[in-house]
Design a protein around this motif. Structure first.
Motif, short mmCIF file in Angstrom:
data_model
loop_
_atom_site.label_atom_id
_atom_site.label_comp_id
_atom_site.label_asym_id
_atom_site.label_seq_id
_atom_site.Cartn_x
_atom_site.Cartn_y
_atom_site.Cartn_z
N GLY A 1 0.81 -1.21 0.00
CA GLY A 1 0.00 0.00 0.00
C GLY A 1 0.84 1.26 0.00
N PHE A 2 1.90 1.27 0.81
CA PHE A 2 2.78 2.43 0.88
C PHE A 2 3.52 2.63 -0.43
N ALA A 3 4.03 1.53 -1.01
CA ALA A 3 4.75 1.61 -2.28
C ALA A 3 3.81 2.08 -3.40
N GLY A 4 2.59 1.55 -3.39
CA GLY A 4 1.61 1.99 -4.40
C GLY A 4 1.27 3.46 -4.25
N GLY A 5 1.11 3.91 -3.01
CA GLY A 5 0.82 5.32 -2.77
C GLY A 5 1.96 6.22 -3.22
#
Length: 140
Positions: free
Chosen positions: A12-16
């Protein structure tokens, strides 16, 4: 269980970060906001446009992560939809000036001869990301 949660947090963090970086690069490299103010002849209000984009992105991201029910009156929703449509229409008209997005991006990054690979990376990333979301998160 903890490893799975950490993996989900990391993804989720990498996608964000990827989406946020792409959004910022899109707006700055192409000069969307300045061009939008040029088209509407409102250069003095550029800070309001920038603030609207930032607040819209942050608020939109926050609301999309929650199961929020606003319960607003229909008249207010119609007005909000109208403003959203006006902004999207103006943004689209500003983008028609810069339709050569990928060649410009390839030139800036320095991969003009590898533009097919850039296109395929975008396509496959979108496909695999969508499949991952659909298979992993839908109906859980």
């Amino acid at each position: 269980m903890t490893g799975e949660i950490l993996l989900i947090l990391f993804i989720g963090f990498a996608g964000g970060l990827a989406v946020g970086a792409g959004f910022v690069a899109f707006l700055t490299v192409l000069g969307v906001i300045p061009r939008l103010t040029q088209l509407t002849k409102t250069m003095k209000m550029i800070h309001y446009y920038e603030l609207a984009v930032v607040l819209g992105a942050v608020l939109g991201g926050w609301v999309s992560l929650r199961d929020s029910i606003l319960g607003l009156p229909q008249l207010l929703l119609i007005f909000m939809g109208l403003l959203s449509g006006i902004f999207n229409g103006m943004l689209a008209s500003a983008l028609t000036e810069v339709l050569n997005v990928l060649p410009l991006l390839a030139k800036r990054v320095g991969v003009q001869e590898k533009i097919v690979y850039l296109l395929m990376a975008i396509v496959f990333g979108k496909i695999f990301g969508s499949l991952f979301q659909w298979i992993y998160f839908v109906d859980r």
